[in-house]
Design a protein around this motif. Sequence first.
Motif, PDB file in Angstrom:
ATOM      1  N   LEU A 176      -6.686  -1.416 -21.293  1.00 38.24           N
ATOM      2  CA  LEU A 176      -5.890  -2.522 -20.444  1.00 38.24           C
ATOM      3  C   LEU A 176      -4.724  -2.034 -19.797  1.00 38.24           C
ATOM      4  O   LEU A 176      -4.026  -2.772 -18.946  1.00 38.24           O
ATOM      5  CB  LEU A 176      -5.919  -3.772 -20.946  1.00 38.24           C
ATOM      6  CG  LEU A 176      -7.340  -4.338 -20.967  1.00 38.24           C
ATOM      7  CD1 LEU A 176      -7.252  -6.096 -21.847  1.00 38.24           C
ATOM      8  CD2 LEU A 176      -8.192  -4.729 -20.389  1.00 38.24           C
ATOM      9  N   GLY A 177      -4.409  -0.855 -20.479  1.00 38.56           N
ATOM     10  CA  GLY A 177      -2.544  -0.371 -20.238  1.00 38.56           C
ATOM     11  C   GLY A 177      -2.160   0.768 -20.600  1.00 38.56           C
ATOM     12  O   GLY A 177      -3.248   1.537 -20.949  1.00 38.56           O
ATOM     13  N   GLU A 178      -1.076   1.518 -20.343  1.00 42.74           N
ATOM     14  CA  GLU A 178      -0.722   2.471 -20.662  1.00 42.74           C
ATOM     15  C   GLU A 178      -0.621   2.718 -21.964  1.00 42.74           C
ATOM     16  O   GLU A 178      -0.908   3.846 -23.076  1.00 42.74           O
ATOM     17  CB  GLU A 178      -0.608   3.544 -19.607  1.00 42.74           C
ATOM     18  CG  GLU A 178      -1.444   3.567 -18.406  1.00 42.74           C
ATOM     19  CD  GLU A 178      -2.147   4.544 -18.778  1.00 42.74           C
ATOM     20  OE1 GLU A 178      -2.639   5.522 -19.191  1.00 42.74           O
ATOM     21  OE2 GLU A 178      -3.576   3.955 -17.842  1.00 42.74           O
ATOM     22  N   ARG A 179       0.945   2.207 -22.297  1.00 42.23           N
ATOM     23  CA  ARG A 179       0.912   1.318 -23.784  1.00 42.23           C
ATOM     24  C   ARG A 179       0.909   0.669 -24.060  1.00 42.23           C
ATOM     25  O   ARG A 179       1.251  -0.697 -23.512  1.00 42.23           O
ATOM     26  CB  ARG A 179       2.664   2.289 -22.545  1.00 42.23           C
ATOM     27  CG  ARG A 179       2.656   3.563 -22.700  1.00 42.23           C
ATOM     28  CD  ARG A 179       4.275   3.365 -21.812  1.00 42.23           C
ATOM     29  NE  ARG A 179       5.609   3.127 -22.298  1.00 42.23           N
ATOM     30  CZ  ARG A 179       5.963   3.534 -23.678  1.00 42.23           C
ATOM     31  NH1 ARG A 179       5.676   5.046 -24.158  1.00 42.23           N
ATOM     32  NH2 ARG A 179       7.134   2.959 -23.781  1.00 42.23           N
ATOM     33  N   PHE A 188     -13.911   5.458 -28.638  1.00 43.04           N
ATOM     34  CA  PHE A 188     -12.894   4.870 -29.779  1.00 43.04           C
ATOM     35  C   PHE A 188     -14.351   4.323 -30.178  1.00 43.04           C
ATOM     36  O   PHE A 188     -13.836   4.444 -31.392  1.00 43.04           O
ATOM     37  CB  PHE A 188     -12.714   3.178 -28.459  1.00 43.04           C
ATOM     38  CG  PHE A 188     -11.404   3.628 -27.363  1.00 43.04           C
ATOM     39  CD1 PHE A 188     -10.367   4.551 -28.251  1.00 43.04           C
ATOM     40  CD2 PHE A 188     -11.430   2.911 -25.940  1.00 43.04           C
ATOM     41  CE1 PHE A 188      -8.965   4.704 -27.451  1.00 43.04           C
ATOM     42  CE2 PHE A 188      -9.773   3.272 -25.828  1.00 43.04           C
ATOM     43  CZ  PHE A 188      -9.173   4.366 -25.988  1.00 43.04           C
ATOM     44  N   GLU A 200     -15.162   6.219 -22.310  1.00 39.90           N
ATOM     45  CA  GLU A 200     -14.004   5.145 -23.040  1.00 39.90           C
ATOM     46  C   GLU A 200     -14.506   4.046 -23.824  1.00 39.90           C
ATOM     47  O   GLU A 200     -13.763   4.161 -25.649  1.00 39.90           O
ATOM     48  CB  GLU A 200     -13.334   4.126 -22.413  1.00 39.90           C
ATOM     49  CG  GLU A 200     -11.732   4.752 -21.426  1.00 39.90           C
ATOM     50  CD  GLU A 200     -10.584   4.031 -21.077  1.00 39.90           C
ATOM     51  OE1 GLU A 200      -9.708   3.976 -20.957  1.00 39.90           O
ATOM     52  OE2 GLU A 200     -10.998   2.756 -21.496  1.00 39.90           O
ATOM     53  N   GLN A 251       2.024   8.500 -15.971  1.00 41.85           N
ATOM     54  CA  GLN A 251       1.822   8.305 -17.119  1.00 41.85           C
ATOM     55  C   GLN A 251       1.287   8.872 -17.392  1.00 41.85           C
ATOM     56  O   GLN A 251       0.941   9.737 -18.313  1.00 41.85           O
ATOM     57  CB  GLN A 251       2.046   6.691 -17.659  1.00 41.85           C
ATOM     58  CG  GLN A 251       3.476   6.062 -17.804  1.00 41.85           C
ATOM     59  CD  GLN A 251       3.637   4.640 -18.539  1.00 41.85           C
ATOM     60  OE1 GLN A 251       1.679   4.288 -17.891  1.00 41.85           O
ATOM     61  NE2 GLN A 251       4.712   3.865 -18.446  1.00 41.85           N
ATOM     62  N   ARG A 252      -0.409   9.027 -16.626  1.00 43.68           N
ATOM     63  CA  ARG A 252      -1.496   9.522 -17.426  1.00 43.68           C
ATOM     64  C   ARG A 252      -0.737  11.180 -16.573  1.00 43.68           C
ATOM     65  O   ARG A 252      -1.554  11.838 -17.672  1.00 43.68           O
ATOM     66  CB  ARG A 252      -2.502   8.587 -16.393  1.00 43.68           C
ATOM     67  CG  ARG A 252      -3.142   7.582 -16.703  1.00 43.68           C
ATOM     68  CD  ARG A 252      -4.500   7.319 -16.411  1.00 43.68           C
ATOM     69  NE  ARG A 252      -4.470   6.644 -14.830  1.00 43.68           N
ATOM     70  CZ  ARG A 252      -4.824   5.414 -14.370  1.00 43.68           C
ATOM     71  NH1 ARG A 252      -4.281   4.311 -15.192  1.00 43.68           N
ATOM     72  NH2 ARG A 252      -4.274   5.204 -12.945  1.00 43.68           N
ATOM     73  N   ARG A 265     -10.955  -0.575 -11.528  1.00 43.75           N
ATOM     74  CA  ARG A 265      -9.773  -2.002 -12.053  1.00 43.75           C
ATOM     75  C   ARG A 265      -9.917  -2.501 -11.161  1.00 43.75           C
ATOM     76  O   ARG A 265      -9.282  -3.855 -11.379  1.00 43.75           O
ATOM     77  CB  ARG A 265      -9.746  -1.620 -13.440  1.00 43.75           C
ATOM     78  CG  ARG A 265     -10.391  -1.121 -14.615  1.00 43.75           C
ATOM     79  CD  ARG A 265      -9.835  -0.862 -15.898  1.00 43.75           C
ATOM     80  NE  ARG A 265     -10.508  -0.580 -16.553  1.00 43.75           N
ATOM     81  CZ  ARG A 265     -10.462   0.543 -17.835  1.00 43.75           C
ATOM     82  NH1 ARG A 265      -9.415   1.088 -17.992  1.00 43.75           N
ATOM     83  NH2 ARG A 265     -10.993   0.162 -18.611  1.00 43.75           N
ATOM     84  N   ARG A 276       0.594  12.697 -19.642  1.00 47.16           N
ATOM     85  CA  ARG A 276      -0.873  12.458 -20.505  1.00 47.16           C
ATOM     86  C   ARG A 276      -1.912  14.018 -20.733  1.00 47.16           C
ATOM     87  O   ARG A 276      -2.112  15.073 -21.448  1.00 47.16           O
ATOM     88  CB  ARG A 276      -0.915  11.604 -21.137  1.00 47.16           C
ATOM     89  CG  ARG A 276      -0.041  10.344 -21.823  1.00 47.16           C
ATOM     90  CD  ARG A 276      -1.184   9.736 -22.295  1.00 47.16           C
ATOM     91  NE  ARG A 276      -1.899   9.013 -21.926  1.00 47.16           N
ATOM     92  CZ  ARG A 276      -2.030   7.497 -20.873  1.00 47.16           C
ATOM     93  NH1 ARG A 276      -1.207   7.030 -21.205  1.00 47.16           N
ATOM     94  NH2 ARG A 276      -3.265   7.226 -20.653  1.00 47.16           N
ATOM     95  N   LEU A 290      -5.838  -0.087 -25.176  1.00 43.48           N
ATOM     96  CA  LEU A 290      -6.140   0.855 -24.450  1.00 43.48           C
ATOM     97  C   LEU A 290      -7.086   0.697 -23.410  1.00 43.48           C
ATOM     98  O   LEU A 290      -6.487   1.547 -22.558  1.00 43.48           O
ATOM     99  CB  LEU A 290      -6.093   1.907 -25.238  1.00 43.48           C
ATOM    100  CG  LEU A 290      -5.484   2.795 -27.017  1.00 43.48           C
ATOM    101  CD1 LEU A 290      -5.540   3.672 -27.436  1.00 43.48           C
ATOM    102  CD2 LEU A 290      -3.534   2.274 -25.756  1.00 43.48           C
ATOM    103  N   ASP A 338       3.079  -2.165 -21.683  1.00 40.55           N
ATOM    104  CA  ASP A 338       2.266  -2.260 -20.315  1.00 40.55           C
ATOM    105  C   ASP A 338       0.883  -3.119 -20.900  1.00 40.55           C
ATOM    106  O   ASP A 338       0.054  -4.470 -20.336  1.00 40.55           O
ATOM    107  CB  ASP A 338       2.205  -1.932 -19.066  1.00 40.55           C
ATOM    108  CG  ASP A 338       0.779  -0.626 -19.578  1.00 40.55           C
ATOM    109  OD1 ASP A 338       0.671  -0.868 -20.372  1.00 40.55           O
ATOM    110  OD2 ASP A 338       0.450   0.119 -18.715  1.00 40.55           O
ATOM    111  N   ARG A 382       2.234   4.036 -13.589  1.00 35.90           N
ATOM    112  CA  ARG A 382       0.726   4.396 -14.718  1.00 35.90           C
ATOM    113  C   ARG A 382      -0.170   5.343 -14.370  1.00 35.90           C
ATOM    114  O   ARG A 382      -0.382   5.893 -15.298  1.00 35.90           O
ATOM    115  CB  ARG A 382      -0.249   2.660 -14.273  1.00 35.90           C
ATOM    116  CG  ARG A 382       0.195   1.645 -14.847  1.00 35.90           C
ATOM    117  CD  ARG A 382      -0.991   0.367 -14.702  1.00 35.90           C
ATOM    118  NE  ARG A 382      -0.603  -0.027 -15.551  1.00 35.90           N
ATOM    119  CZ  ARG A 382      -1.429  -1.116 -16.768  1.00 35.90           C
ATOM    120  NH1 ARG A 382      -2.929  -0.495 -15.924  1.00 35.90           N
ATOM    121  NH2 ARG A 382      -1.188  -2.341 -17.193  1.00 35.90           N
TER     122      ARG A 382
END
Lengths: 218, 218, 218, 218, 218, 218
Positions: free
Chosen positions: D109-112, E104, E100, F127-128, E87, F131, D107, D175, F124
């Motif tokens: 490194l990608g969104e999904r 987590f 993050e 997508q964020r 990133r 959310r 999570l 992703d 991306r």
Amino acid sequence: MTRRRILVVNPNSSASVTAAIDEAVAPLRIAGGPDIEVVGLAEGPPGISSQRDADSVVMPLVNRVTRDDADAFVLACFSDPGLHAVREAAGGRPVLGIAECGIFRALMLGERFGVIALSPSSIRRQQRMARVMGVDSRYAGSWSVGASAAETAGADIRGRLVDAGRALVTQCRADVVVMGCAGMASHRAAIAEAIGVPVIEPAQQAVAAAIGAVLLNT
Amino acid sequence: MTRRRILVVNPNSSASVTAAIDEAVAPLRIAGGPDIEVVGLAEGPPGISSQRDADSVVMPLVNRVTRDDADAFVLACFSDPGLHAVREAAGGRPVLGIAECGIFRALMLGERFGVIALSPSSIRRQQRMARVMGVDSRYAGSWSVGASAAETAGADIRGRLVDAGRALVTQCRADVVVMGCAGMASHRAAIAEAIGVPVIEPAQQAVAAAIGAVLLNT
Amino acid sequence: MTRRRILVVNPNSSASVTAAIDEAVAPLRIAGGPDIEVVGLAEGPPGISSQRDADSVVMPLVNRVTRDDADAFVLACFSDPGLHAVREAAGGRPVLGIAECGIFRALMLGERFGVIALSPSSIRRQQRMARVMGVDSRYAGSWSVGASAAETAGADIRGRLVDAGRALVTQCRADVVVMGCAGMASHRAAIAEAIGVPVIEPAQQAVAAAIGAVLLNT
Amino acid sequence: MTRRRILVVNPNSSASVTAAIDEAVAPLRIAGGPDIEVVGLAEGPPGISSQRDADSVVMPLVNRVTRDDADAFVLACFSDPGLHAVREAAGGRPVLGIAECGIFRALMLGERFGVIALSPSSIRRQQRMARVMGVDSRYAGSWSVGASAAETAGADIRGRLVDAGRALVTQCRADVVVMGCAGMASHRAAIAEAIGVPVIEPAQQAVAAAIGAVLLNT
Amino acid sequence: MTRRRILVVNPNSSASVTAAIDEAVAPLRIAGGPDIEVVGLAEGPPGISSQRDADSVVMPLVNRVTRDDADAFVLACFSDPGLHAVREAAGGRPVLGIAECGIFRALMLGERFGVIALSPSSIRRQQRMARVMGVDSRYAGSWSVGASAAETAGADIRGRLVDAGRALVTQCRADVVVMGCAGMASHRAAIAEAIGVPVIEPAQQAVAAAIGAVLLNT
Amino acid sequence: MTRRRILVVNPNSSASVTAAIDEAVAPLRIAGGPDIEVVGLAEGPPGISSQRDADSVVMPLVNRVTRDDADAFVLACFSDPGLHAVREAAGGRPVLGIAECGIFRALMLGERFGVIALSPSSIRRQQRMARVMGVDSRYAGSWSVGASAAETAGADIRGRLVDAGRALVTQCRADVVVMGCAGMASHRAAIAEAIGVPVIEPAQQAVAAAIGAVLLNT
């Protein structure tokens, strides 16, 4: 070209609530903009408290919209009764629900919205509404003032509205508040000042949204 | 003590659908259990397809339940029309919606449920239902067979039902399927065998739940 | 045809809890319905409090179910221990967990369910359960009474159960309450009356669901 | 001061998987860092495919951890079997599950994230895991390669792993991809290169997390 | 081979916060691990309180990272400012945000995490962060201490930090707490002891994660 | 009283996009309403594709808004860059993001919204955004046309926009589509006709919302 017209239907039969809505939307009556007509629903109950109240006005609303040639419609009850059936009946003309419009506007002003509810029985409907709208993760909760729709249009209720708004902020951690009834507009600014977070009057927001929809045909 | 009675109301006026429901619940009529009476709603439309159809039966259902002394009620339309208003009218007697009961039972048999829908217009209602029930994260989707309620009680529809069920599994990744109409019971086992995952007939599930509610007074 | 049989397994070894469950399901023993047999698990701990307690009974439950020819099974511990492994072992026969059944039933009676928990260590399991079931948006929270499973079958605990139920309503804003243990049935009606919202006894609900599953073969 | 030690337990009895894990974590054995010991579980099944397989290793893992004086533990099976019971048994010493660690790292490194699953039966567990972790809104899905744990440690499986990874990206719109088994590490870089998104080997991630937990005592 | 290097950037210009971070990560400096360099950002504000503060450091961070040849980067502000832009700028080198990583890690130690916030204005950012991370269902809430970043590095603040942590546990029902600022590390153990649940210092967690990423090239 | 004024800032420096926005909002310029001024941002990149592009315009937007005495502001880039920092800078004057306004309007017209995205890198961010807005359960997905912002203002792109819109409906099951860039307005009606579901142009919606906010002072 004929002037465009927005029909705002207060689904209860309380004339004082209809009058309060009419006054609330006055700032939106501008040159070049659509007419804004506010009407009550003779067949409606005095106020919408129970789920039966809310459901009882759906077919009357469908019929009212079907036979009216307005360019857009606003359902001016925070239960958004019959929203989807009325949209079918409107044949593509915009139909705005005041709860939908009030809540979406609130979400632009805060992270967590709370709702001042008339009664405990309306809280459950608001909980379902937050879920059906898919915005439950931003719903702080509802707080009841234990009043009828007609009472909220009067002056005596202000203290209880402020108390409910404050409870939403301190107990439920809301940072924006929506008034859960169409007749409370005259109290909006006073509550906002008292509780220190933005307060949204949803009928105003829905009519504003209807103006945009009429002008844009979208 | 008088025998207890469950009233199952098919809110549409299609006699073939009422008959199909009556047959579907036959295995639940047992010696020591409550009577199970299945009736249609004369005021209802032939089938419930549009949102207007669904909303049009709410007040008739409220009235039907108000004047009936049954011990529990089942609303036998997958839109669960008027579920909350009918609950108010029932004064504490259990009221079961077939969508609620069918979906909750499905969630005991799979991780992601799909729904065989009559028509595209019912899919939107099912999407809202998944959200208002709060089970959206387990909803794989709906697939339309493009049929009326009455057609689904007949034999010709089976192939299309199987196709829809298979699409739910392969396209939507469902692992359990709910039939999105009260009249499809006769096809249940055949579809399940064809698609390889459990298939739920929701009217059966709601009546079973009503039996439990009657026996337990909860 | 042989009479069908539901095996209810209390996964702890407390005879008083097993007896309480047996009594709780008595109203579900009816003519024409399946036999309902309630047994304890000799290998189980006196009560299931820690996660280790819950996990320790999974393989014994799998073994018990594998070698029993009952038509359906109920796991009568609110942790639903081993639910998915037992379902594999049951080879298609229905397996009902009391938490799943109790919670789904509660969601038909209120918008937000709360759980009366035995101890703080069980609250965490209930939080995970609400998420894994996908009903987290309707979970008001859990409230601990700080008791063992065996204690909850006795009379002395009632006041603490009422207090916990009331806290769920007033602090967590629950409008329906589920008893988070299989032995509390004798207190159900009294708590409901005291706190003014429906209270669900989950073992009863699971056995009722098992009856439906047996009669419908679904 | 004695050197700190991390115990990595592969809960299946497949020596090739244990060896693959041992090799995968080699880059994490550094001067100044803790010892990293990788062991299999003699009592475990050859691979963990069914839920019964997963549940069968919980008590052996609890017992293994209870009697070992390691400073931290890694459960090296993507089902994270017994994670919470083992945490109780560890008495405050860190216990890392490879699914938790692999998914949380993904999570970043990608969104999904998508998961390459051994078999259809493990997909359901992964769906439950995404929900219980509360990260369902970021879970793109799982894709099965239809292989045993032991097979995944070998070279022949690579093409199928790549195909599954690609399907996760193109069909499920992932992703970032997590390998859903502890033995696949040797294929990680090759899959990532083939499918063009980051690929996470979860046992490596869990051991890395365990090193941090040991060094920080948190 | 040259020794690998992790660059930790404190995006504010408060030297005491930078020094506190440097001290906090000391246990992670081990013989075989990467160098850990902690720097402030001269262009940054004294502390990051408003959203403007947070956004003002994004381009300076992007520029800092672009021109530095470190092997991994840690953004040491709990707003994770510019995480995704940095990133992109890092060209595949790992970039860890302390929020993050801290959150987590917290989710491995409890079911519901709370955050000790510097000020009310940072709470809103934390609410958005919980949603954008997709972990909102596990977020108990934030509690403000009403302090600047620099103050949190000092000793006087401890009592207020403990009070906030306790409120998160008792009012918000958190069972794990994350410190919402990079400078609070020296208080971590004391708060944890006082409030009885684990407390996470996020900068430590992010540097630990960066070590893993550097060693694993993933 | 001076006429009120809404400032619409296109945060990129592409004059063709600024011109397209200016034309798109023409129907909202009415006699009694506020002035609507559309400007580009000289400091902005030619288009906003990467996250760096989006973040690079935040401080320039903050500065622009701080020194402008407009009554309301619209950020006319679908990334809503700097929305919260600009709100701080606006000192209580309304600030509308086109993504927020476009998405909320879409949610009144369909159950699941899809977004036509310029490029994979913007997906991306979308997508964020779904959310962070808390509307993820109603987000069907995004589909890229692989174009720059400037290209979307031209005529050649129409076929690709239609293809993307159709894919959102058939592949992602969207029933309403939002154009994910401020320059596409001239294509709106044509796409809607071609794909058979409503299509929303977000800059129009945000300006309409700004008019309401100006008239209502809320």
